[in-house]
Design a protein around this motif. Sequence first.
Motif, mmCIF file in Angstrom:
data_model
loop_
_atom_site.group_PDB
_atom_site.id
_atom_site.type_symbol
_atom_site.label_atom_id
_atom_site.label_comp_id
_atom_site.label_asym_id
_atom_site.label_seq_id
_atom_site.Cartn_x
_atom_site.Cartn_y
_atom_site.Cartn_z
ATOM 1 N N ILE A 26 0.841 -1.197 0.000
ATOM 2 C CA ILE A 26 0.000 0.000 0.000
ATOM 3 C C ILE A 26 0.876 1.248 0.000
ATOM 4 O O ILE A 26 0.636 2.196 -0.738
ATOM 5 N N ARG A 27 1.903 1.240 0.831
ATOM 6 C CA ARG A 27 2.828 2.382 0.884
ATOM 7 C C ARG A 27 3.452 2.622 -0.492
ATOM 8 O O ARG A 27 3.504 3.737 -0.988
ATOM 9 N N GLN A 28 3.917 1.560 -1.115
ATOM 10 C CA GLN A 28 4.552 1.671 -2.427
ATOM 11 C C GLN A 28 3.560 2.182 -3.475
ATOM 12 O O GLN A 28 3.909 3.030 -4.301
ATOM 13 N N GLN A 29 2.335 1.688 -3.442
ATOM 14 C CA GLN A 29 1.328 2.118 -4.413
ATOM 15 C C GLN A 29 1.036 3.609 -4.282
ATOM 16 O O GLN A 29 0.969 4.327 -5.286
ATOM 17 N N LEU A 30 0.860 4.080 -3.054
ATOM 18 C CA LEU A 30 0.547 5.490 -2.852
ATOM 19 C C LEU A 30 1.721 6.379 -3.267
ATOM 20 O O LEU A 30 1.531 7.394 -3.935
ATOM 21 N N GLU A 31 2.925 5.983 -2.906
ATOM 22 C CA GLU A 31 4.099 6.761 -3.299
ATOM 23 C C GLU A 31 4.266 6.774 -4.815
ATOM 24 O O GLU A 31 4.639 7.792 -5.400
ATOM 25 N N GLN A 32 3.955 5.655 -5.448
ATOM 26 C CA GLN A 32 4.056 5.576 -6.906
ATOM 27 C C GLN A 32 3.001 6.461 -7.576
ATOM 28 O O GLN A 32 3.288 7.144 -8.553
ATOM 29 N N ILE A 33 1.792 6.470 -7.024
ATOM 30 C CA ILE A 33 0.730 7.317 -7.578
ATOM 31 C C ILE A 33 1.146 8.785 -7.514
ATOM 32 O O ILE A 33 0.989 9.534 -8.486
ATOM 33 N N LEU A 34 1.693 9.196 -6.370
ATOM 34 C CA LEU A 34 2.111 10.579 -6.229
ATOM 35 C C LEU A 34 3.262 10.906 -7.179
ATOM 36 O O LEU A 34 3.256 11.944 -7.847
ATOM 37 N N GLU A 35 4.230 10.023 -7.284
ATOM 38 C CA GLU A 35 5.380 10.246 -8.169
ATOM 39 C C GLU A 35 4.934 10.316 -9.635
ATOM 40 O O GLU A 35 5.363 11.197 -10.384
ATOM 41 N N LEU A 36 4.058 9.403 -10.038
ATOM 42 C CA LEU A 36 3.556 9.425 -11.411
ATOM 43 C C LEU A 36 2.775 10.706 -11.681
ATOM 44 O O LEU A 36 2.859 11.278 -12.767
ATOM 45 N N GLY A 37 2.016 11.133 -10.691
ATOM 46 C CA GLY A 37 1.259 12.373 -10.840
ATOM 47 C C GLY A 37 2.168 13.571 -11.020
ATOM 48 O O GLY A 37 1.910 14.443 -11.858
ATOM 49 N N ASP A 42 -0.283 15.209 -18.211
ATOM 50 C CA ASP A 42 -1.617 15.804 -18.079
ATOM 51 C C ASP A 42 -1.524 16.926 -17.041
ATOM 52 O O ASP A 42 -1.231 16.665 -15.868
ATOM 53 N N PRO A 43 -1.767 18.159 -17.446
ATOM 54 C CA PRO A 43 -1.590 19.273 -16.520
ATOM 55 C C PRO A 43 -2.484 19.202 -15.278
ATOM 56 O O PRO A 43 -2.083 19.630 -14.201
ATOM 57 N N GLU A 44 -3.665 18.660 -15.410
ATOM 58 C CA GLU A 44 -4.567 18.555 -14.253
ATOM 59 C C GLU A 44 -4.041 17.564 -13.216
ATOM 60 O O GLU A 44 -4.101 17.805 -12.021
ATOM 61 N N ILE A 45 -3.532 16.437 -13.692
ATOM 62 C CA ILE A 45 -2.983 15.430 -12.783
ATOM 63 C C ILE A 45 -1.704 15.955 -12.126
ATOM 64 O O ILE A 45 -1.513 15.810 -10.921
ATOM 65 N N ALA A 46 -0.854 16.588 -12.910
ATOM 66 C CA ALA A 46 0.378 17.151 -12.367
ATOM 67 C C ALA A 46 0.069 18.231 -11.331
ATOM 68 O O ALA A 46 0.717 18.308 -10.284
ATOM 69 N N GLN A 51 -0.158 19.957 -5.724
ATOM 70 C CA GLN A 51 -0.920 20.517 -4.606
ATOM 71 C C GLN A 51 -0.825 19.605 -3.384
ATOM 72 O O GLN A 51 -0.712 20.080 -2.254
ATOM 73 N N VAL A 52 -0.874 18.307 -3.612
ATOM 74 C CA VAL A 52 -0.741 17.355 -2.510
ATOM 75 C C VAL A 52 0.641 17.493 -1.885
ATOM 76 O O VAL A 52 0.782 17.586 -0.662
ATOM 77 N N GLN A 53 1.667 17.527 -2.729
ATOM 78 C CA GLN A 53 3.032 17.658 -2.231
ATOM 79 C C GLN A 53 3.192 18.951 -1.437
ATOM 80 O O GLN A 53 3.787 18.965 -0.357
ATOM 81 N N LEU A 54 2.650 20.043 -1.942
ATOM 82 C CA LEU A 54 2.748 21.333 -1.269
ATOM 83 C C LEU A 54 2.001 21.312 0.063
ATOM 84 O O LEU A 54 2.518 21.788 1.079
ATOM 85 N N SER A 55 0.814 20.727 0.074
ATOM 86 C CA SER A 55 0.043 20.699 1.325
ATOM 87 C C SER A 55 0.767 19.888 2.398
ATOM 88 O O SER A 55 0.700 20.215 3.580
ATOM 89 N N ARG A 56 1.480 18.851 2.005
ATOM 90 C CA ARG A 56 2.246 18.037 2.958
ATOM 91 C C ARG A 56 3.439 18.830 3.501
ATOM 92 O O ARG A 56 3.769 18.720 4.673
#
Length: 59
Positions: A26-37, A42-46, A51-56
């Motif tokens: 699960i940890r790997q999947q979530l980190e991979q989703i964020l990295e791929l994003g 796709d500008p919306e996904i990026a 925004q997620v990275q900044l909020s963290r």
Amino acid sequence: MPSQSVQAMALACDCLDEGLSVNPDIRQQLEQILELGLNSTDPEIAKLAAQVQLSRRLK
């Protein structure tokens, strides 16, 4: 609604950071989703991932 998606993804990342026992898959999947994003063409996904990275970082 993007702001809800940002909040949900940020919460999921926070849970990983605070979790005492998180399934490694699960940890790997979530980190991979964020990295791929962050690397998405796709500008919306990026934007969502950034925004997620900044909020963290602002916590």
